[in-house]
Enzyme design. Sequence first.
Site, PDB file in Angstrom:
ATOM      1  N   ASP A   1       2.501  31.806 -79.870  1.00  0.00           N
ATOM      2  CA  ASP A   1       1.206  31.352 -79.948  1.00  0.00           C
ATOM      3  C   ASP A   1       0.324  31.959 -81.218  1.00  0.00           C
ATOM      4  OD1 ASP A   1       0.948  29.424 -78.145  1.00  0.00           O
ATOM      5  OD2 ASP A   1       0.250  30.455 -76.697  1.00  0.00           O
TER       6      ASP A   1
ATOM      7  N   TYR B   1      -4.017  25.653 -73.431  1.00  0.00           N
ATOM      8  CA  TYR B   1      -4.099  26.684 -72.792  1.00  0.00           C
ATOM      9  C   TYR B   1      -5.393  27.514 -72.962  1.00  0.00           C
ATOM     10  CZ  TYR B   1      -0.603  26.789 -69.055  1.00  0.00           C
ATOM     11  OH  TYR B   1       0.111  26.467 -67.811  1.00  0.00           O
TER      12      TYR B   1
END
Length: 805
Positions: free
Chosen positions: A409, A490
């Site tokens: 990420d 998320y």
Amino acid sequence: MAGHSWISSLSHISLLLLILSSSSLAAPNSPWMREARSRLAKSSQLSGSLSKRFTNGSCDTAGPEDFKAPKANVWSGLTDVEAASVTKWLFRMSGLNLTNSSKAGEWDNTLLLVELNVPNKTDVLPYIDGNASAPERWAHAVLDMRASEDPVLADILVGPLPIDSATTWMPLEYPYTKKSGGKTRNLDADSGLSYEFRCNISATIADITMDLWGGTAMCKKNDSLSIWGIDPVWQYDGRVTRWVQFWNYPTDEFDALTLLPLGLYFKTDETGRDPSAWKLEGWLYNDVFYPTTAEFRSAYFSANFTKLPPNVAGDWSGTDRRGSELPMDALPPPQAVRAGPARYSVDQEAKYVEWMDFSFYIGFTRDRGMALYDIRHKGQRILYELSLQEALAHYAGGDPTQSGTAYLDTFYGFGPYAFELVPGYDCPAYASYMNTSFYIDETTHTHINSICFFEFDADYPMQRHSTGTYVANTKNVYFTVRSVSTVGNYDYMFSYEFYLDGSIKVTVRASGYIQSAYFAANEDYGYQIHDALSGSMHDHVLNYKADFDILGKANSFQMTTFVPTMETYPWHDRPRNTMRVNRTMLKSESEGKIFYTGNGATQYRVVNTDKPNKYGEYRGYRILPSDGTCHLTVQNSSNLEAAVHPFTHDLYVLRQKDTEPRSCHPYNGFDVYDPMIDFSEFFEDDESLEQEDLVVYFNLGMHHLPHTGDLPNTVFTTAHSGVQFMPVNYYEGDVSRETRQMVRVDYGEGKKAEVKTFGQDEVKCELDMSSMEEGKDLSGYVGDVVIRKFPYDPNDPYFETDSIS
Ligand SMILES: *[C@@H]1O[C@H](CO)[C@@H](O)[C@H](O)[C@H]1NC(C)=O
Ligand SMILES: *[C@@H]1O[C@H](CO)[C@@H](O)[C@H](O)[C@H]1NC(C)=O
Ligand SMILES: *[C@@H]1O[C@H](CO)[C@@H](O)[C@H](O)[C@H]1NC(C)=O
Ligand SMILES: *[C@@H]1O[C@H](CO)[C@@H](O)[C@H](O)[C@H]1NC(C)=O
Ligand SMILES: *[C@@H]1O[C@H](CO)[C@@H](O)[C@H](O)[C@H]1NC(C)=O
Ligand SMILES: *[C@@H]1O[C@H](CO)[C@@H](O)[C@H](O)[C@H]1NC(C)=O
Ligand SMILES: *[C@@H]1O[C@H](CO)[C@@H](O)[C@H](O)[C@H]1NC(C)=O
Ligand SMILES: *[C@@H]1O[C@H](CO)[C@@H](O)[C@H](O)[C@H]1NC(C)=O
Ligand SMILES: *[C@@H]1O[C@H](CO)[C@@H](O)[C@H](O)[C@H]1NC(C)=O
Ligand SMILES: *[C@@H]1O[C@H](CO)[C@@H](O)[C@H](O)[C@H]1NC(C)=O
Ligand SMILES: *[C@@H]1O[C@H](CO)[C@@H](O)[C@H](O)[C@H]1NC(C)=O
Ligand SMILES: [Cu+2]
């Protein structure tokens, strides 16, 4: 129901509260206070005038007072002026041939990032611990060099700052194990063309997508389908292979795209920069692979073809309140309030915080978001750095999308996605906030109120003990600093908590939308959670760096293990099965990759063997996995290859080096066989770990097997992970005894209870609940609307707002 009127009627009355406050301001004369407090800026102590503000009348709930950090924050980032001047200067370097990003196409060079190059620890320590001047400031820039057949992303250094005639730029290579002049290939250089290529393929079966799902994906305004797939892309045999999947766009306002997979996939070879050389390599539907479009089409239109149902958004995928009313839920829930002035100090400019005997500085970067530096307790450094390094979400599945997904990420970045926090929800309504800044498209952007701080009284005490004659009880008041980054589907909530016993807790929680799988052939990789939906199994592994300095830089790593033994003793005539504690020290880096032992039998400690306590025991801090942690299940991941190494164990212990400041690089996924940082290489020189400057990397995470309760969103209550760092033999006793927030009640039969409050005074003040309601007014919330600050005009620093998404 009358819920709303209840709340508003409450806001018009004032509550009379009993406030316990300090009457005397003399510092407690503590026997545990071995270390000098000189490093705490004294202004964080309650001033005399502040204490007088506790009088009968309305409660004074002032925020933290103005206050100056003891040293400049050398980690906090570039100033707006610095970022703007570096940007301007780089645009003047004709050799870099940069194009303004608003005008850039696929074959132009652009400037992706300008931020502070985090200075070397070697250069910082003489400044923060001594009289040396602050280290030179250098900017770290990333160039997106696309004006080439072989596009690269290049890390460079620009400095020293401020910009003058001596300023130079050079490749940034020293923090990376790959010695490539700071360059890594850019497999995303043609992302726009790649999307167009996918649309062209999708258009060839538009009749089928219309028939199956009533929609098309043709890069047209009327697209009702989305086509995207694996990350990182496959890099076998020097080819760039993608698997692309059809997804339904949500038909409502909710962001449920990742809950709407459709069971059709295609494979492409997109090697090189010439789209005319790119190829379609086949289709997959219902676990049957068709090498060509013709074969897929003929099967589809044959009589025996089985068509599977789509996933479609609905009530089930939206997060608004639905379902039956809960009993008494129309009444307002309990509220957390701060009924006195803030008991902590924040230097907003220096991003420096003091609470009780803790102090720390805050840094912030595009890749990793918030980081803490020079964390001290009682003026003595415990950690030089505590920061997230990378967050991996490694999926698996019966289909190539899930099987091919292993998000790293920091590629997307935690900094730009740290949105404004929601008061009263993300943080208590009375919390204090800090802004964060990051660079995008030649401008410095600011997310307001994206880091919060607050004290909280835990729902359990720090300590208690009862006898037949007395009860002693201490409040567990702790301090939290928090940020939330929403990276795609998320939401990661990062918290650092500080406790009165000297312990520190690191927690990550996950919420938001899961990335789910189409249900066909996925039984071994997830539960079926909706009509045509599988909750795709995945591991979250979040790698953190903890650079401990326990009573100085020279530290060792000790493990103490509970081991079962059979012992003979002089006082007994036969052997006894029992247990004992086994103490071992790590000798060198080859022993530095650690799996937590079963049954939690081993305790891990960073100690300073040169500074034993008066009993000869080593003073140190323990690393306690306290909230569920994990490392990656997959062995030798086919997705990550050499980029996997920071995620394979629970703990890593290494010697600190200026050339190894981080475990991961955001572009590791672009060259998984030869990533910018191959973490395993940090261990190769096998250096001594005995009384050296040690760095611990640890993994938090969750083995996530989504179930029906993850719909519509994963919940923070169950998706969390954490470790605690706790003093062990570090102080001569429990330092939480120093707080006034305790009570002893002596009682007995026929006796009026005698209450000792240890210098707490009972002062009455009225808390104005209408001010609490103001704190919860969210009508001014701006979320990810950011404030642009460049081109920099000191007279108009916030000239425009924009949204990054
Ligand atoms: C506050 O008011 C109470 C009575 O309501 C009184 O007993 C107390 O002394 C007052 N405290 C101060 C600090 O004025
Ligand atoms: C980029 O273009 C914008 C819009 O034309 C302009 O305002 C800005 O000054 C340019 N930035 C640089 C660094 O040239
Ligand atoms: C500079 O970049 C442009 C594209 O933006 C390209 O056409 C040109 O060839 C480049 N010049 C040099 C000297 O590399
Ligand atoms: C820093 O300077 C002060 C005053 O000049 C001096 O007393 C002190 O010893 C110096 N400390 C270090 C670490 O050099
Ligand atoms: C997509 O198709 C159009 C029309 O045939 C063509 O002009 C274009 O080059 C194609 N794009 C790619 C990236 O293949
Ligand atoms: C969208 O428009 C194109 C023509 O521009 C058409 O071919 C396609 O069928 C349309 N898609 C839908 C879902 O109506
Ligand atoms: C469908 O029928 C074709 C021939 O008509 C056959 O080759 C194929 O195996 C059949 N497929 C399935 C899934 O039964
Ligand atoms: C955060 O940014 C806003 C908008 O520019 C500004 O008004 C506010 O003062 C900043 N907050 C702090 C604590 O600097
Ligand atoms: C106990 O510690 C020694 C080293 O001090 C080590 O060799 C041995 O394996 C340990 N025993 C157990 C059961 O952990
Ligand atoms: C993973 O790689 C290591 C080193 O190459 C090898 O020893 C091990 O057997 C491999 N494990 C699996 C499950 O492939
Ligand atoms: C930081 O340390 C590295 C490795 O020793 C060195 O190459 C680099 O020049 C240092 N950076 C600065 C700004 O001194
Ligand atoms: Cu998950």
